[in-house]
Design a protein around this motif. Sequence first.
Motif, short mmCIF file in Angstrom:
data_model
loop_
_atom_site.label_atom_id
_atom_site.label_comp_id
_atom_site.label_asym_id
_atom_site.label_seq_id
_atom_site.Cartn_x
_atom_site.Cartn_y
_atom_site.Cartn_z
N ILE A 39 0.84 -1.21 0.00
CA ILE A 39 0.00 0.00 0.00
C ILE A 39 0.87 1.25 0.00
O ILE A 39 0.60 2.21 -0.70
CB ILE A 39 -0.95 0.01 1.22
CG1 ILE A 39 -1.81 -1.24 1.24
CG2 ILE A 39 -1.80 1.27 1.24
CD1 ILE A 39 -2.72 -1.40 0.05
N GLU A 54 -0.90 -5.04 2.43
CA GLU A 54 -2.24 -5.60 2.56
C GLU A 54 -2.18 -7.09 2.29
O GLU A 54 -1.70 -7.54 1.25
CB GLU A 54 -3.18 -4.94 1.55
CG GLU A 54 -4.59 -5.47 1.62
CD GLU A 54 -5.47 -4.83 0.57
OE1 GLU A 54 -6.27 -5.55 -0.04
OE2 GLU A 54 -5.34 -3.60 0.34
N TRP A 59 -4.16 -5.08 7.10
CA TRP A 59 -3.00 -4.29 6.76
C TRP A 59 -1.94 -4.55 7.80
O TRP A 59 -2.22 -4.53 9.01
CB TRP A 59 -3.34 -2.81 6.74
CG TRP A 59 -4.05 -2.37 5.49
CD1 TRP A 59 -4.33 -3.12 4.39
CD2 TRP A 59 -4.56 -1.08 5.22
NE1 TRP A 59 -4.99 -2.38 3.45
CE2 TRP A 59 -5.14 -1.11 3.94
CE3 TRP A 59 -4.58 0.10 5.93
CZ2 TRP A 59 -5.73 -0.01 3.35
CZ3 TRP A 59 -5.18 1.21 5.35
CH2 TRP A 59 -5.75 1.16 4.07
N LYS A 77 -8.23 -3.82 7.26
CA LYS A 77 -8.08 -3.08 6.00
C LYS A 77 -8.95 -1.84 5.99
O LYS A 77 -10.10 -1.88 6.39
CB LYS A 77 -8.46 -4.00 4.85
CG LYS A 77 -8.42 -3.35 3.49
CD LYS A 77 -8.86 -4.34 2.45
CE LYS A 77 -8.99 -3.67 1.11
NZ LYS A 77 -9.45 -4.61 0.10
N ALA A 88 -7.27 3.01 1.12
CA ALA A 88 -7.63 1.80 0.37
C ALA A 88 -8.21 2.16 -0.99
O ALA A 88 -7.98 1.47 -1.97
CB ALA A 88 -8.62 0.96 1.16
N ALA A 91 -5.13 3.79 -3.29
CA ALA A 91 -3.82 3.14 -3.23
C ALA A 91 -3.10 3.18 -4.56
O ALA A 91 -1.88 3.24 -4.61
CB ALA A 91 -3.97 1.69 -2.76
N THR A 96 0.46 8.17 -2.46
CA THR A 96 0.14 7.23 -1.37
C THR A 96 1.27 7.19 -0.37
O THR A 96 1.03 7.14 0.83
CB THR A 96 -0.13 5.82 -1.94
OG1 THR A 96 -1.20 5.91 -2.85
CG2 THR A 96 -0.49 4.85 -0.84
#
Length: 117
Positions: A39, A54, A59, A77, A88, A91, A96
């Motif tokens: 991620i 993930e 996570w 998650k 999420a 991502a 990110t």
Amino acid sequence: MLQVMIGLGLVLAVMAGCAWLLRRFGGMQRSSAGAIKVIGGSAVGQRERVVLVEVADTWLVIGVAPGHVTALHSMPKGEITGSTGDIASTAGRTGTDARFSEWFRRVIDKRGREQHD
């Protein structure tokens, strides 16, 4: 010499055909949605990183150094949200790593304050 070249070509063609058949019929299964997805991550030293990974619906925050991988934290998650929205759902976008870095700094600051109290 021609006979050797034809023989070599035939052997290479058979090997390529076998590899294609294995991929086609599941010998080397590769799924586009892998079991593990990175991620985000942040460098915390010259050769050390903290990475958010993930796995299924979890996570994992892991520390990665040469020769060492250490689980630092795990969470459901999608637990991290911020002013830019849920990580999420974003991502795949650029930035990110920056959001993960911000979140990681907040967690470290919060833990530091809790230890001093």
